[in-house]
Design an enzyme around this catalytic site. Structure first.
Site, short mmCIF file in Angstrom:
data_model
loop_
_atom_site.label_atom_id
_atom_site.label_comp_id
_atom_site.label_asym_id
_atom_site.label_seq_id
_atom_site.Cartn_x
_atom_site.Cartn_y
_atom_site.Cartn_z
N ARG A 1 -6.39 -6.98 6.72
CA ARG A 1 -6.92 -7.89 7.73
C ARG A 1 -6.03 -9.08 8.03
O ARG A 1 -6.11 -9.67 9.09
CB ARG A 1 -8.32 -8.38 7.30
CG ARG A 1 -9.37 -7.32 7.54
CD ARG A 1 -10.59 -7.56 6.72
NE ARG A 1 -10.35 -7.34 5.31
CZ ARG A 1 -11.30 -7.37 4.40
NH1 ARG A 1 -12.53 -7.63 4.73
NH2 ARG A 1 -11.02 -7.13 3.14
N LYS B 1 -8.23 8.41 -1.73
CA LYS B 1 -8.89 8.21 -3.05
C LYS B 1 -9.70 9.44 -3.44
O LYS B 1 -10.93 9.38 -3.59
CB LYS B 1 -9.78 6.97 -3.01
CG LYS B 1 -9.05 5.67 -2.69
CD LYS B 1 -9.97 4.47 -2.83
CE LYS B 1 -9.27 3.15 -2.60
NZ LYS B 1 -8.95 2.83 -1.20
N ASP C 1 -4.37 7.11 1.97
CA ASP C 1 -5.27 6.52 0.97
C ASP C 1 -6.65 7.16 1.09
O ASP C 1 -7.57 6.58 1.68
CB ASP C 1 -5.32 5.00 1.25
CG ASP C 1 -6.28 4.25 0.36
OD1 ASP C 1 -6.61 4.76 -0.73
OD2 ASP C 1 -6.71 3.15 0.76
N ASP D 1 -12.97 14.72 -7.05
CA ASP D 1 -13.75 15.96 -6.90
C ASP D 1 -13.42 16.87 -8.07
O ASP D 1 -12.72 16.44 -9.01
CB ASP D 1 -13.40 16.62 -5.54
CG ASP D 1 -14.56 17.41 -4.96
OD1 ASP D 1 -15.17 18.19 -5.71
OD2 ASP D 1 -14.86 17.23 -3.77
O1 C5P Z 1 -6.10 -7.09 3.13
P1 C5P Z 1 -7.43 -6.41 3.20
O2 C5P Z 1 -8.43 -6.99 2.25
O3 C5P Z 1 -7.96 -6.26 4.59
O4 C5P Z 1 -7.09 -4.94 2.68
C1 C5P Z 1 -8.04 -3.97 2.75
C2 C5P Z 1 -7.37 -2.64 2.57
O5 C5P Z 1 -7.04 -2.42 1.21
C3 C5P Z 1 -8.30 -1.52 2.99
O6 C5P Z 1 -7.54 -0.52 3.65
C4 C5P Z 1 -8.85 -1.00 1.69
O7 C5P Z 1 -9.20 0.37 1.75
C5 C5P Z 1 -7.71 -1.26 0.72
N1 C5P Z 1 -8.14 -1.47 -0.66
C6 C5P Z 1 -7.79 -0.55 -1.62
N2 C5P Z 1 -8.19 -0.72 -2.92
C7 C5P Z 1 -8.88 -1.78 -3.28
C8 C5P Z 1 -9.22 -2.75 -2.32
C9 C5P Z 1 -8.83 -2.56 -0.99
O8 C5P Z 1 -7.11 0.44 -1.31
N3 C5P Z 1 -9.21 -1.92 -4.54
#
Ligand code: C5P
Length: 233
Positions: free
Chosen positions: A213, A66, A64, A69
């Site tokens: 988390r 993201k 991940d 660029d």
């Molecule tokens: O369950 P929790 O809130 O801890 O999940 C956080 C995880 O989800 C992180 O690794 C964060 O980078 C990812 N995340 C994501 N896209 C989002 C929100 C969170 O990839 N829009």
């Protein structure tokens, strides 16, 4: 316990600084039941070595990063990423058509079977912030517009909130893959962010559920993992 999850449908986010820290959690995970998500935090400290290490342990990985660029840079980075054998990776759809197509080209040239998904609008951004930088649409409209860019470029799907999943499945079809973070196991827990329970996410049509988390900050990690395993078919 109602069995609602397929094996490997739950992806555990390894938001840690090192392999040693992550291993305190992954040692309880069965690679036949869970996939791993490695993000910027762990990757920027450990580098691609971490991918090889978890691959050797039998895990499939969603990297991940993201990416956002110029098209050539994204193309080259993704060639490297898929070269490491990752199961899934992602880009920001705000990078534009050319960048999205360059990412798709890198994926197809490297590994047609690997997943490439797009990030629409970060859940940390609200309408006020988006307006300040010139976006006029409401968030759901923006998310749909960007998701349609992903669909047109034949990406596999998008990262979204499970609360947007129903609408996105309806619009883009059942094969459009939805990866949903913000999952809580049982209750909403009064969290200020837009969280969804495991069961709700499945009902809304989420294909892959990211657990962060909820596992890493659990008082008893092995017990929490056992609890989630009890939902797996
Ligand atoms: O369950 P929790 O809130 O801890 O999940 C956080 C995880 O989800 C992180 O690794 C964060 O980078 C990812 N995340 C994501 N896209 C989002 C929100 C969170 O990839 N829009």
């Amino acid at each position: 316990m109602t069995k609602i999850l397929n094996p490997k449908q739950a992806i555990v986010a390894l938001d840690f600084n090192s392999y040693e820290e992550a291993n305190k959690l992954t040692k309880y995970l069965d690679p036949e039941k869970f996939r791993l998500k490695i993000g910027k935090q762990l990757f920027s400290n450990e580098g691609p070595f971490i991918l090889d290490k978890f691959h050797k342990e039998g895990f499939e990985i969603f990297l991940d990063l993201k990416l956002h660029d110029i098209p050539n840079t994204v193309y080259k980075a993704l060639k490297n990423i898929y070269g490491h054998g990752v199961w899934m990776s992602n880009i920001h759809l705000l990078g534009g058509k050319e960048m999205i197509n360059a990412a798709q080209k890198a994926r197809l040239e490297s590994n047609k079977e690997a997943f490439l998904i797009g990030v629409t609008i970060l859940t940390s951004l609200d309408e006020t912030q988006l307006k300040l930088i010139g976006f006029k649409d409401k968030v759901p409209q923006l998310v749909k517009k960007l998701a349609s860019e992903a669909k047109n470029a034949l990406l596999d799907g998008v990262v979204c909130s499970a609360q947007e999943a129903k609408e996105l499945k309806k619009t883009f079809g059942k094969d459009f893959v939805l990866v949903t973070p913000g999952i809580r196991i049982n209750s909403q827990k009064g969290d200020q962010s837009r969280v969804t329970t495991l069961k709700e996410a499945i009902n809304y049509g989420s294909d892959y559920l990211v657990l962060g988390r909820e596992i890493s900050k659990a008082k008893d990690i092995p017990q929490m993992i056992k609890n989630i395993e009890s939902y797996i078919i």
